[in-house]
Design an enzyme around this catalytic site. Structure first.
Site, PDB file in Angstrom:
ATOM      1  CB  ILE A  11      28.924  34.574  46.170  1.00  0.00           C
ATOM      2  CG1 ILE A  11      27.391  34.668  46.181  1.00  0.00           C
ATOM      3  CG2 ILE A  11      29.522  35.135  47.467  1.00  0.00           C
ATOM      4  CD1 ILE A  11      26.711  33.724  47.122  1.00  0.00           C
ATOM      5  N   GLY A  13      30.725  38.892  43.068  1.00  0.00           N
ATOM      6  CA  GLY A  13      30.881  39.455  41.722  1.00  0.00           C
ATOM      7  C   GLY A  13      29.547  39.588  40.996  1.00  0.00           C
ATOM      8  CD  GLN A  14      27.856  41.117  35.195  1.00  0.00           C
ATOM      9  OE1 GLN A  14      27.569  42.214  34.747  1.00  0.00           O
ATOM     10  NE2 GLN A  14      28.447  40.181  34.468  1.00  0.00           N
ATOM     11  CG  LEU A  59      39.706  30.853  43.747  1.00  0.00           C
ATOM     12  CD1 LEU A  59      39.597  31.435  42.347  1.00  0.00           C
ATOM     13  CD2 LEU A  59      39.196  29.417  43.753  1.00  0.00           C
ATOM     14  CB  SER A  84      37.048  38.748  35.926  1.00  0.00           C
ATOM     15  OG  SER A  84      36.535  39.987  36.381  1.00  0.00           O
ATOM     16  CB  SER A 125      36.546  33.672  29.326  1.00  0.00           C
ATOM     17  OG  SER A 125      36.629  34.847  28.562  1.00  0.00           O
ATOM     18  CD  GLU A 127      39.726  38.488  26.294  1.00  0.00           C
ATOM     19  OE1 GLU A 127      40.960  38.415  26.350  1.00  0.00           O
ATOM     20  OE2 GLU A 127      39.121  39.277  25.557  1.00  0.00           O
ATOM     21  CE1 TYR A 149      39.684  36.508  33.105  1.00  0.00           C
ATOM     22  CE2 TYR A 149      39.309  36.606  30.736  1.00  0.00           C
ATOM     23  CZ  TYR A 149      38.845  36.360  32.016  1.00  0.00           C
ATOM     24  OH  TYR A 149      37.536  35.963  32.200  1.00  0.00           O
ATOM     25  NE  ARG A 184      30.994  43.251  32.445  1.00  0.00           N
ATOM     26  CZ  ARG A 184      31.903  42.280  32.322  1.00  0.00           C
ATOM     27  NH1 ARG A 184      32.413  41.670  33.378  1.00  0.00           N
ATOM     28  NH2 ARG A 184      32.271  41.879  31.123  1.00  0.00           N
TER      29      ARG A 184
HETATM   30  P1  NAP Z   1      33.687  39.776  38.738  1.00  0.00           P
HETATM   31  O1  NAP Z   1      32.480  40.648  38.872  1.00  0.00           O
HETATM   32  O2  NAP Z   1      35.017  40.404  38.501  1.00  0.00           O
HETATM   33  O3  NAP Z   1      33.771  38.878  40.066  1.00  0.00           O
HETATM   34  C1  NAP Z   1      34.906  38.132  40.361  1.00  0.00           C
HETATM   35  C2  NAP Z   1      34.712  37.451  41.706  1.00  0.00           C
HETATM   36  O4  NAP Z   1      35.882  36.671  42.004  1.00  0.00           O
HETATM   37  C3  NAP Z   1      34.535  38.417  42.880  1.00  0.00           C
HETATM   38  O5  NAP Z   1      33.532  37.900  43.730  1.00  0.00           O
HETATM   39  C4  NAP Z   1      35.894  38.366  43.570  1.00  0.00           C
HETATM   40  O6  NAP Z   1      35.830  38.609  44.951  1.00  0.00           O
HETATM   41  C5  NAP Z   1      36.252  36.898  43.353  1.00  0.00           C
HETATM   42  N1  NAP Z   1      37.672  36.606  43.536  1.00  0.00           N
HETATM   43  C6  NAP Z   1      38.706  37.131  42.859  1.00  0.00           C
HETATM   44  N2  NAP Z   1      39.855  36.588  43.280  1.00  0.00           N
HETATM   45  C7  NAP Z   1      39.544  35.697  44.243  1.00  0.00           C
HETATM   46  C8  NAP Z   1      40.297  34.822  45.068  1.00  0.00           C
HETATM   47  N3  NAP Z   1      41.622  34.746  45.006  1.00  0.00           N
HETATM   48  N4  NAP Z   1      39.638  34.024  45.956  1.00  0.00           N
HETATM   49  C9  NAP Z   1      38.311  34.101  46.040  1.00  0.00           C
HETATM   50  N5  NAP Z   1      37.534  34.913  45.308  1.00  0.00           N
HETATM   51  C10 NAP Z   1      38.150  35.707  44.416  1.00  0.00           C
HETATM   52  O7  NAP Z   1      33.472  38.716  37.573  1.00  0.00           O
HETATM   53  P2  NAP Z   1      32.127  38.277  36.791  1.00  0.00           P
HETATM   54  O8  NAP Z   1      31.911  39.206  35.650  1.00  0.00           O
HETATM   55  O9  NAP Z   1      31.050  38.032  37.781  1.00  0.00           O
HETATM   56  O10 NAP Z   1      32.602  36.904  36.146  1.00  0.00           O
HETATM   57  C11 NAP Z   1      32.477  35.679  36.857  1.00  0.00           C
HETATM   58  C12 NAP Z   1      33.444  34.665  36.255  1.00  0.00           C
HETATM   59  O11 NAP Z   1      33.134  34.459  34.885  1.00  0.00           O
HETATM   60  C13 NAP Z   1      34.908  35.072  36.285  1.00  0.00           C
HETATM   61  O12 NAP Z   1      35.666  33.889  36.451  1.00  0.00           O
HETATM   62  C14 NAP Z   1      35.161  35.647  34.897  1.00  0.00           C
HETATM   63  O13 NAP Z   1      36.523  35.548  34.574  1.00  0.00           O
HETATM   64  C15 NAP Z   1      34.277  34.732  34.078  1.00  0.00           C
HETATM   65  N6  NAP Z   1      33.759  35.280  32.824  1.00  0.00           N
HETATM   66  C16 NAP Z   1      33.085  36.465  32.849  1.00  0.00           C
HETATM   67  C17 NAP Z   1      32.547  36.960  31.669  1.00  0.00           C
HETATM   68  C18 NAP Z   1      31.792  38.264  31.650  1.00  0.00           C
HETATM   69  O14 NAP Z   1      31.574  38.789  30.558  1.00  0.00           O
HETATM   70  N7  NAP Z   1      31.340  38.769  32.808  1.00  0.00           N
HETATM   71  C19 NAP Z   1      32.681  36.215  30.473  1.00  0.00           C
HETATM   72  C20 NAP Z   1      33.346  35.008  30.508  1.00  0.00           C
HETATM   73  C21 NAP Z   1      33.863  34.527  31.691  1.00  0.00           C
HETATM   74  P3  NAP Z   1      36.069  40.083  45.595  1.00  0.00           P
HETATM   75  O15 NAP Z   1      34.704  40.696  45.679  1.00  0.00           O
HETATM   76  O16 NAP Z   1      36.657  39.742  46.909  1.00  0.00           O
HETATM   77  O17 NAP Z   1      37.000  40.835  44.686  1.00  0.00           O
HETATM   78  O1  G4F Z   2      34.662  45.396  28.652  1.00  0.00           O
HETATM   79  P1  G4F Z   2      36.016  44.897  28.415  1.00  0.00           P
HETATM   80  O2  G4F Z   2      37.070  45.321  29.383  1.00  0.00           O
HETATM   81  O3  G4F Z   2      35.885  43.315  28.324  1.00  0.00           O
HETATM   82  P2  G4F Z   2      36.824  42.165  27.701  1.00  0.00           P
HETATM   83  O4  G4F Z   2      38.235  42.544  27.657  1.00  0.00           O
HETATM   84  O5  G4F Z   2      36.171  41.727  26.434  1.00  0.00           O
HETATM   85  O6  G4F Z   2      36.690  41.017  28.812  1.00  0.00           O
HETATM   86  C1  G4F Z   2      35.438  40.699  29.410  1.00  0.00           C
HETATM   87  O7  G4F Z   2      34.820  39.684  28.666  1.00  0.00           O
HETATM   88  C2  G4F Z   2      35.512  38.427  28.666  1.00  0.00           C
HETATM   89  C3  G4F Z   2      34.696  37.473  27.792  1.00  0.00           C
HETATM   90  O8  G4F Z   2      35.089  37.618  26.462  1.00  0.00           O
HETATM   91  C4  G4F Z   2      35.622  37.942  30.088  1.00  0.00           C
HETATM   92  F1  G4F Z   2      36.214  36.717  30.116  1.00  0.00           F
HETATM   93  C5  G4F Z   2      36.429  38.937  30.907  1.00  0.00           C
HETATM   94  O9  G4F Z   2      36.496  38.501  32.264  1.00  0.00           O
HETATM   95  C6  G4F Z   2      35.704  40.276  30.855  1.00  0.00           C
HETATM   96  O10 G4F Z   2      34.472  40.139  31.539  1.00  0.00           O
HETATM   97  O11 G4F Z   2      36.522  45.333  26.958  1.00  0.00           O
HETATM   98  C7  G4F Z   2      35.765  45.076  25.799  1.00  0.00           C
HETATM   99  C8  G4F Z   2      36.379  45.793  24.597  1.00  0.00           C
HETATM  100  C9  G4F Z   2      37.891  45.536  24.428  1.00  0.00           C
HETATM  101  O12 G4F Z   2      38.150  45.261  23.077  1.00  0.00           O
HETATM  102  C10 G4F Z   2      38.551  46.855  24.812  1.00  0.00           C
HETATM  103  O13 G4F Z   2      39.768  47.131  24.126  1.00  0.00           O
HETATM  104  O14 G4F Z   2      36.249  47.204  24.792  1.00  0.00           O
HETATM  105  C11 G4F Z   2      37.451  47.826  24.389  1.00  0.00           C
HETATM  106  N1  G4F Z   2      37.569  49.128  25.058  1.00  0.00           N
HETATM  107  C12 G4F Z   2      37.656  50.331  24.429  1.00  0.00           C
HETATM  108  N2  G4F Z   2      37.800  51.318  25.326  1.00  0.00           N
HETATM  109  C13 G4F Z   2      37.646  49.335  26.385  1.00  0.00           C
HETATM  110  C14 G4F Z   2      37.800  50.708  26.561  1.00  0.00           C
HETATM  111  N3  G4F Z   2      37.601  48.474  27.435  1.00  0.00           N
HETATM  112  C15 G4F Z   2      37.690  49.007  28.677  1.00  0.00           C
HETATM  113  N4  G4F Z   2      37.622  48.178  29.727  1.00  0.00           N
HETATM  114  N5  G4F Z   2      37.863  50.363  28.879  1.00  0.00           N
HETATM  115  C16 G4F Z   2      37.906  51.256  27.858  1.00  0.00           C
HETATM  116  O15 G4F Z   2      38.069  52.462  28.069  1.00  0.00           O
END
Ligand code: NAP
Ligand code: G4F
Length: 321
Positions: A11, A13-14, A59, A84, A125, A127, A149, A184
């Site tokens: 909760i 997280g984003q 978790l 994440s 995801s 990914e 991941y 984010r």
């Molecule tokens: P986020 O901002 O990184 O938030 C992650 C959350 O998980 C935080 O609240 C963190 O708590 C909590 N957490 C991490 N490890 C934990 C543990 N061991 N026990 C309990 N809580 C824990 O991620 P998000 O972008 O909101 O994404 C939410 C979910 O969707 C994640 O599972 C991510 O992998 C998945 N997802 C995200 C995207 C995307 O583009 N955003 C896309 C596909 C899937 P703390 O505040 O304590 O660190």
């Molecule tokens: O923003 P990113 O770090 O996201 P990525 O790796 O796509 O993962 C995110 O999306 C997933 C869903 O597909 C989630 F499951 C995961 O939890 C996360 O939210 O990187 C996006 C792209 C990559 O190809 C990376 O190589 O951006 C490229 N990139 C280029 N320069 C960079 C950078 N990424 C980051 N983080 N930092 C850079 O400087």
């Protein structure tokens, strides 16, 4: 009236923060699971702290999940917690598996024990598609993850499907493509760029160091994507859905839009830095959201350009305050 009680892991997280807002607006009692830290990490939920109830849990700790569920007695569980950030999964592969993979089994086992009628959402995801085997990617596209991941998320996905089929749980998996917002994390590329643009605009920094500018992602707005999570749990039967915009952009296009919006030339400020190149890259993601559109009636509302401009404006305002 049906009881509506949600339990959200992640909760802080984003996505957790947007989902909590959405569920409160729908009249839910909202519980959030938080892990203990030496300083509070409630920035994203500070505005709704008086409306939600936080329960400590992790978790990694099965008993904490069981006792949190017993306390909250939810009708719906949204498992958003995970490690994440993809690059960290190479630095901490075992911990990533414990949180992001085995953590899902711990939660499913806890639900089975406490109340198998609970509806369960797993944050899968795009990914998982990694080195993509089909373009665009749909629910039928096989997985080929390219990071620890991605591998951990594929495990979480399949264990969710398996518990649905083995124990008849209402367990669903949302295969969400990248989604972003002003909330984010600063290390993800969209926010790194919009924060970097704001810093350069305000004279706080001169350059922005990035990795692969050619990677392509299907980027949507997080506020739209949490609606899809909720919709999946309101269906008559549990199923898995791709949530995406159906459009893809390069990192370079993202950079151009963000710098243009601030009236600056990106080529004068962006430096390529090999430190941000990954051991294995996901080159192209583009999702096919047809099933979500047809069965859930879901469609994204905020365009990529609107979202990036919103993020730049938000970072400029934050850093100017
Ligand atoms: P986020 O901002 O990184 O938030 C992650 C959350 O998980 C935080 O609240 C963190 O708590 C909590 N957490 C991490 N490890 C934990 C543990 N061991 N026990 C309990 N809580 C824990 O991620 P998000 O972008 O909101 O994404 C939410 C979910 O969707 C994640 O599972 C991510 O992998 C998945 N997802 C995200 C995207 C995307 O583009 N955003 C896309 C596909 C899937 P703390 O505040 O304590 O660190
Ligand atoms: O923003 P990113 O770090 O996201 P990525 O790796 O796509 O993962 C995110 O999306 C997933 C869903 O597909 C989630 F499951 C995961 O939890 C996360 O939210 O990187 C996006 C792209 C990559 O190809 C990376 O190589 O951006 C490229 N990139 C280029 N320069 C960079 C950078 N990424 C980051 N983080 N930092 C850079 O400087």
């Amino acid at each position: 009236m049906d009881r509506k009680v949600a339990f959200i892991t992640g909760i802080t997280g984003q996505d957790g923060s947007y989902l909590a807002e959405l569920l409160l607006s729908k009249g839910y009692k909202v519980f959030g699971m938080v892990r203990r830290a030496s300083v509070d990490k409630y920035e994203r939920i500070s505005h709704i702290m008086d409306k939600i109830e936080l329960i400590q849990g992790d978790l990694l700790d099965q008993y904490s999940l069981i006792s949190a569920l017993k306390k909250a007695q939810p009708t719906e569980v949204y498992n958003l917690a995970a490690q994440s950030f993809v690059p960290t999964s190479w630095a901490q592969p075992v911990l990533t598996s414990e949180f992001t993979a085995i953590g899902v089994t711990r939660m499913l086992e806890s639900i089975r024990l406490v109340d198998p009628k609970i509806r369960f959402y797993q944050a899968s995801s795009s990914e998982m598609y990694g080195k993509v085997l089909e373009v665009p990617q749909s629910e039928a596209t096989p997985f080929y993850p390219r990071s620890p991941y991605g591998v951990a998320k594929a495990y979480g996905h399949y264990i969710t499907v398996n518990y649905r089929e083995s124990y008849n749980l209402f367990a669903v998996s949302g295969i969400l493509f990248n989604h972003e917002s002003p909330r984010r994390g600063l290390e993800f590329v969209t926010r790194k760029v919009t924060d970097g643009v704001a810093r350069i605009k305000l004279g706080l920094s001169k350059e922005l160091r990035l990795g692969n500018l050619d990677a392509q992602r299907d980027w949507g707005f997080a506020g739209d994507y949490v609606e899809a999570m909720w919709l999946m749990l309101q269906q008559d039967t549990p199923d898995d859905y791709v949530i995406a915009t159906g459009e893809t952009r390069t990192v370079k296009e993202l950079v151009q839009i963000a710098f243009d919006h601030a009236g600056m030339d990106w080529e004068k400020h962006v430096k390529l830095d090999p430190a941000f190149i990954r051991p294995a890259e996901v080159d192209l993601l583009i999702g096919d959201p047809a099933k979500a559109k047809n069965k859930l009636g879901w469609a994204p509302k905020v365009s990529f350009e609107q979202m990036i401009r919103m993020m730049v404006d938000s970072d400029v305002a934050r850093l100017s305050a």
